[in-house]
Design a protein around this motif. Structure first.
Motif, PDB file in Angstrom:
ATOM      1  N   TYR A 105       0.824  -1.216   0.000  1.00 53.26           N
ATOM      2  CA  TYR A 105       0.000   0.000   0.000  1.00 53.26           C
ATOM      3  C   TYR A 105       0.857   1.266   0.000  1.00 53.26           C
ATOM      4  N   THR A 106       2.012   1.192   0.656  1.00 51.01           N
ATOM      5  CA  THR A 106       2.852   2.403   0.740  1.00 51.01           C
ATOM      6  C   THR A 106       3.697   2.602  -0.527  1.00 51.01           C
ATOM      7  N   GLU A 107       3.692   1.604  -1.411  1.00 53.01           N
ATOM      8  CA  GLU A 107       4.488   1.698  -2.641  1.00 53.01           C
ATOM      9  C   GLU A 107       3.714   2.505  -3.698  1.00 53.01           C
TER      10      GLU A 107
ATOM     11  N   LYS B 185      -6.796   3.067  -5.504  1.00 53.55           N
ATOM     12  CA  LYS B 185      -6.046   2.730  -4.294  1.00 53.55           C
ATOM     13  C   LYS B 185      -6.745   3.338  -3.073  1.00 53.55           C
ATOM     14  N   PHE B 186      -7.309   4.523  -3.277  1.00 56.33           N
ATOM     15  CA  PHE B 186      -8.072   5.197  -2.213  1.00 56.33           C
ATOM     16  C   PHE B 186      -9.237   4.299  -1.777  1.00 56.33           C
ATOM     17  N   GLY B 187      -9.954   3.745  -2.767  1.00 55.70           N
ATOM     18  CA  GLY B 187     -11.093   2.863  -2.465  1.00 55.70           C
ATOM     19  C   GLY B 187     -10.663   1.621  -1.704  1.00 55.70           C
ATOM     20  N   GLY B 204      -0.378   1.053   6.402  1.00 53.55           N
ATOM     21  CA  GLY B 204      -0.009   2.337   5.792  1.00 53.55           C
ATOM     22  C   GLY B 204      -1.157   3.164   5.249  1.00 53.55           C
ATOM     23  N   VAL B 205      -2.419   2.793   5.545  1.00 53.23           N
ATOM     24  CA  VAL B 205      -3.558   3.599   5.075  1.00 53.23           C
ATOM     25  C   VAL B 205      -3.705   4.813   6.013  1.00 53.23           C
ATOM     26  N   PRO B 206      -3.682   6.030   5.469  1.00 53.14           N
ATOM     27  CA  PRO B 206      -3.881   7.208   6.331  1.00 53.14           C
ATOM     28  C   PRO B 206      -5.361   7.321   6.690  1.00 53.14           C
TER      29      PRO B 206
END
Lengths: 239, 326
Positions: A105-107, B185-187, B204-206
């Motif tokens: 996800y961080t990539e 990716k947001f979804g 790592g999701v804000p």
């Protein structure tokens, strides 16, 4: 072989007192290091200090020669240390494919993500076969393997596995251990914490027996497994 | 391409064509009025689903944005002396932006809570909006309501048609936004929040930023739809736009059709809104249709807790697996 991860005289604990006492530990690059020991020996505390969830009170932790003490869990993740926790960690209503994608996800580089997804599909067929199914519909063993696949999405140098066989039936357990062996053959360094000492040490290139926060015995995995005292204490063998 | 996928695409195309030509093939006002409200709820439920369906945060206060949108357009039209006709539609995006800004403020506070507390906080904000509209008499007209420009030139059968197309455009906007988010990716991050917010944070999701973004994005079309609604009915009162029933209807439609799916809110609105209007016509001011709503909600929770679309998908998948296995 050089130590990829080195713990030197590490003392750490929680509010109630120290759990680890001047612990020295070396994880060989390219090997499987397995830590065994009774409940309360400090196995989980080692994982917490390595992944940055707990700061050691004294001592040094070096990864590829550089100190990682005081770094955030995210920074440690970005340096290439990934942990697969003991409990189920998949997102149950998301598909297998989405869960694996969450590993990176961080990539930001989409081409890199796509390439790693391809590699992960090659290595773990269950990801390809069940890609559009919700993670919750998989068996416990399959979920564990998808967790491994997700962990590899960041192309880590060190994969930490916390009790991967916990709650699995014997057949599934052997599949999971076979997968760990395959990951290692593919070049991953593995740090394994395992209650099932026989399976863990049988797999390991380096075995560590922990007791009361100190290393009681270490050496080649099979040698530790065959040590008469260890057999008597942890494997239930009669003297 | 599989036969099912071809059927899906043909069905979708047919639905779009019918939606586009509906006022031409059924121009009588009772049909177009029904269509205006049905399409309105497709847009509302789809927008609500971006927050409630994707993140799992159930907001019962989305009617607040509907109300803020309606009042924004009414006040702007009146203060700017906008001529009746197509011109007020140009201010609809402004009403959406105002609702979005209100959503940032509400979300910034409400999203510090989770689960049932979040539900209650959002209802409280909705009633605060209603109280503001009732008490800021000099600005909003208070309980006497607020009038909109009246497009007299659109007489006869044509009157409903511009409103129908405005609602349809907003429904398409909501659907396109929802579709894009679902594939982004947001979804993916929002779905992770729905499943387990702490785990989402760990990978790592804000989470805080994403929840606020989803809340705001879902509020903007709701505000725009509220604005078109106000213009359509030409007069709004606080209790009829800051109406908890509007918020509950959005939720019920999404739950009936399928939470977190693209087609679910559309199906829920298509099934419920015409039925609700029929009940309202038959039983008038008695509000007996609320009994119908309660019954539907109970039946959905008991027999289709995941909604129609996921249940049918599951059934089809099971059938495919049965056919595939020897």
């Amino acid at each position: 072989m050089a130590g990829l991860l080195e713990l030197e005289r590490v003392t750490a604990g929680y509010g109630g007192g120290d759990i680890l006492h001047e612990l020295d530990l070396s994880v060989e690059d390219g090997g499987i290091t397995c830590i065994v020991g009774p409940n309360g020996a400090g196995k989980s505390t080692i994982l917490r200090v390595v992944s940055g969830l707990l700061r050691p009170r004294l001592g040094a932790i070096r990864f590829r020669g550089a100190s990682i003490v005081g770094l955030t869990p995210r920074a440690i993740l970005q340096r290439g240390i990934v942990q697969v926790p003991q409990e189920r960690s998949l997102f149950p209503t998301m598909t297998v494919w989405e869960n694996v994608r969450m590993g990176a996800y961080t990539e930001r580089d989409q081409r890199l993500i796509d390439r790693r997804l391809e590699e992960v599909c090659e290595a773990f067929t269950v990801v390809r076969e069940r890609r559009d199914e919700p993670a919750a519909s998989l068996s416990g063993g399959q979920q564990k393997i998808v967790e491994f696949a997700r962990a590899l999405m960041l192309d880590p140098a060190l994969v930490i596995l916390d009790e991967p066989s916990m709650g699995l039936d014997p057949k599934t357990r052997s599949t999971v251990f076979e997968t760990i062996r395959a990951m290692n053959r593919a070049g991953r360094t593995i740090l394994l914490v395992e209650q099932n000492a026989r399976s863990g040490l049988g797999l390991a290139s380096h075995g560590v027996v922990l007791e009361s926060g100190r290393v009681r015995l270490e050496g080649d995995g099979p040698a530790v497994l065959n040590n008469p005292e260890i057999s008597r204490l942890y494997l239930g063998a009669t003297a | 391409m599989s036969r099912l996928r071809v059927l899906k695409r043909v069905g979708l195309l047919a639905a779009i064509v019918i939606a586009l030509i509906l006022p031409l093939i059924a121009p009588d006002p009772s049909t177009t009025n029904l269509a205006v409200f049905t399409v309105m709820y497709i847009g509302l439920a789809t927008s609500w689903n971006i927050m409630g369906g994707y993140t799992g945060y159930i907001s019962l206060g989305h009617a607040a944005f509907f109300g803020f949108g309606a009042y924004s357009l009414g006040l702007l039209s009146n203060h700017l002396n906008v001529a009746p006709g197509y011109a007020p539609f140009l201010l609809v995006p402004v009403a959406g932006v105002i609702s979005g800004l209100v959503a940032v403020l509400i979300g910034w506070i409400a999203l510090r809570t989770r689960a049932a507390t979040f539900v209650i906080v959002t209802i409280a904000f909705m009633f605060m909006g209603q109280l503001l509209a009732e008490n800021l008499v000099k600005l909003t007209g208070g309980g006497a309501g607020l009038g909109f420009p009246y497009p007299q030139q659109w007489g006869g059968d044509f009157y409903n048609t511009p409103f129908y197309y405005a609602m349809l455009a907003l429904a398409f906007l909501a659907l396109a936004t929802s579709w894009t988010i679902r594939r982004s990716k947001f979804g993916l991050g929002l779905l992770a929040i729905r499943d387990d917010e702490d785990k989402a944070l760990a990978v790592g999701v804000p989470t805080r930023r994403f929840k606020l973004a989803a809340f705001t994005i879902s509020a903007i079309p709701v505000g725009m739809i509220g604005a078109v609604y106000g213009y359509y009915v030409t007069y709004v009162y606080p209790q009829f736009v800051f109406d908890p029933l509007i918020g509950i209807s959005m939720v019920l439609m999404v739950f009936l059709g399928g939470l977190g799916t693209l087609a679910g809110p559309v199906l829920g609105a298509l099934l419920l809104e015409p039925a609700q209007l029929q009940f309202a016509y038959r039983f008038g001011a008695s509000r007996l249709y609320l009994v119908f709503y309660a019954a539907v909600f109970l039946l959905v929770m008991l027999f289709l807790p995941r909604g129609v679309v996921p249940s049918v998908q599951e059934l089809l998948q099971r059938r495919r697996q049965e056919l595939a296995s020897p």
